[in-house]
Write an enzyme that holds these catalytic residues in place. Sequence first.
Site, mmCIF file in Angstrom:
data_model
loop_
_atom_site.group_PDB
_atom_site.id
_atom_site.type_symbol
_atom_site.label_atom_id
_atom_site.label_comp_id
_atom_site.label_asym_id
_atom_site.label_seq_id
_atom_site.Cartn_x
_atom_site.Cartn_y
_atom_site.Cartn_z
ATOM 1 N N THR A 15 0.937 -1.121 -0.018
ATOM 2 C CA THR A 15 -0.055 0.012 -0.057
ATOM 3 C C THR A 15 0.768 1.238 -0.010
ATOM 4 O O THR A 15 0.330 2.365 -0.401
ATOM 5 C CB THR A 15 -0.936 0.113 1.130
ATOM 6 O OG1 THR A 15 -1.700 -1.086 1.076
ATOM 7 C CG2 THR A 15 -1.795 1.376 1.271
ATOM 8 N N TYR A 29 -7.747 0.333 -3.858
ATOM 9 C CA TYR A 29 -6.714 0.741 -4.594
ATOM 10 C C TYR A 29 -5.947 -0.425 -5.103
ATOM 11 O O TYR A 29 -5.876 -1.423 -4.660
ATOM 12 C CB TYR A 29 -5.705 1.758 -3.790
ATOM 13 C CG TYR A 29 -5.345 0.899 -2.454
ATOM 14 C CD1 TYR A 29 -3.938 0.376 -2.461
ATOM 15 C CD2 TYR A 29 -6.110 1.094 -1.215
ATOM 16 C CE1 TYR A 29 -3.633 -0.468 -1.448
ATOM 17 C CE2 TYR A 29 -5.880 0.130 -0.067
ATOM 18 C CZ TYR A 29 -4.476 -0.323 -0.364
ATOM 19 O OH TYR A 29 -4.158 -1.177 0.850
ATOM 20 N N THR A 95 1.765 -4.465 4.330
ATOM 21 C CA THR A 95 1.740 -4.520 5.745
ATOM 22 C C THR A 95 0.971 -5.929 6.104
ATOM 23 O O THR A 95 1.099 -6.512 7.054
ATOM 24 C CB THR A 95 0.710 -3.454 6.439
ATOM 25 O OG1 THR A 95 -0.742 -3.490 5.708
ATOM 26 C CG2 THR A 95 1.385 -2.294 6.230
ATOM 27 N N ASP A 96 0.270 -6.590 5.183
ATOM 28 C CA ASP A 96 -0.522 -7.806 5.446
ATOM 29 C C ASP A 96 0.645 -8.709 5.913
ATOM 30 O O ASP A 96 0.106 -9.875 6.840
ATOM 31 C CB ASP A 96 -1.263 -8.207 4.195
ATOM 32 C CG ASP A 96 -2.713 -7.407 3.803
ATOM 33 O OD1 ASP A 96 -2.792 -6.474 4.652
ATOM 34 O OD2 ASP A 96 -3.036 -7.370 2.747
ATOM 35 N N LYS A 168 0.505 -7.736 13.021
ATOM 36 C CA LYS A 168 -0.559 -6.617 12.709
ATOM 37 C C LYS A 168 -1.662 -7.399 13.316
ATOM 38 O O LYS A 168 -2.164 -8.299 13.306
ATOM 39 C CB LYS A 168 -0.715 -6.949 11.163
ATOM 40 C CG LYS A 168 -1.682 -6.082 10.411
ATOM 41 C CD LYS A 168 -1.725 -6.047 9.015
ATOM 42 C CE LYS A 168 -2.695 -4.805 8.504
ATOM 43 N NZ LYS A 168 -2.725 -4.875 6.996
ATOM 44 N N GLU A 288 1.981 -34.367 22.526
ATOM 45 C CA GLU A 288 1.432 -34.346 21.190
ATOM 46 C C GLU A 288 1.255 -33.088 20.542
ATOM 47 O O GLU A 288 0.420 -32.102 20.133
ATOM 48 C CB GLU A 288 -0.175 -34.585 21.534
ATOM 49 C CG GLU A 288 -1.186 -33.521 21.995
ATOM 50 C CD GLU A 288 -1.200 -33.589 23.498
ATOM 51 O OE1 GLU A 288 -0.375 -34.585 24.143
ATOM 52 O OE2 GLU A 288 -1.810 -32.771 24.220
#
Length: 325
Positions: A15, A29, A95-96, A168, A288
Amino acid sequence: SDTKPGVIIYATGGTIAGSSTSNTDTTGYKAGSLGVDILIEAVPELKDVAIISGEQIANIGSSNVDQKTLLKLAKEINEKLKSDDTHGVVVTHGTDTLEETGFFLDLTVNSEKPVVMVGAMRPATAISADGPMNLLQAVSLAASDMANDRGTMIVLNDRIGSAFYTTKTNSTTLDTFMASDQGFLGTFIGSKPKFYFEPSTPVKKPTFDISKLDELPKVAILYSHQDQDVALLDMLVDKGAKGIVLAGNGNGSLSESVKTKVKELMENGVPVVRSTRTGSGFVTDKEEGIGSGYYNPQKSRILLTLALSENANMDQIREYFNSEV
Ligand SMILES: NC(=O)C[C@H](N)C(=O)O
């Protein structure tokens, strides 16, 4: 003067390099459309704090960042930081998945010099776009002598976070990057970085040498929930996963049937790390499934990938996650 520190900006898209035809558009966008030269030209003040050079690594939304990009970035940064001309580097990134790249670099860059990850939540064309100030702050941080020995850092919204712990936390707002328990390393006053503490290193932070690697083993994340389908774990292994991370319930809890399957996979040499879908906290080690300690699912995936890349055995992998109590 010529005595300014050298800072290299590696641009990957996101972005911060996004643009739209509408100045109120903050979701529709196109991410990764402006080149690194345009990002640099948009902030002439960068030249007041450092001698800047830019390199375009990719120009993509961060969901498209893959292991090839990570390896390329880490190798280039390791090479460039050897030079006396380079004081630090900045990576512009969507940023994701920024925290995945940041965490990968934190574990694979072998230099005390600063590596700064930066992004934006509003595209460059938006009213009050956050990218230009974030970039100026990131470059100021990479140019600062106070920034050495702090590992890879994340800069957004006037805050400095450690890539080791920061995640995030909000899908759309500016104040999205946080580490709920560990907090921030510092803040910015204008563009000037202000740290709270002298440098410190996360407990048992591992490091990896990726200089000879051309690819990384595949590790997948599976989200836990009520009525979880056990067959999905086998499917992941059939499709080439060498390890699995579970975004487990609470402290990595699994249903009885998933537990049985995980034990079977572990006995067959496929490590399964139990992390948590809660968003924060520690996951304790169990027979486990390896407890993820403080690593969230996406960081656990990166750490398990790197551990498998050096053929770590189950005990060594447990050591890396440091989750025994
Ligand atoms: N704010 C952002 O950068 C989000 C964007 N979709 C990306 O990660 O590339």
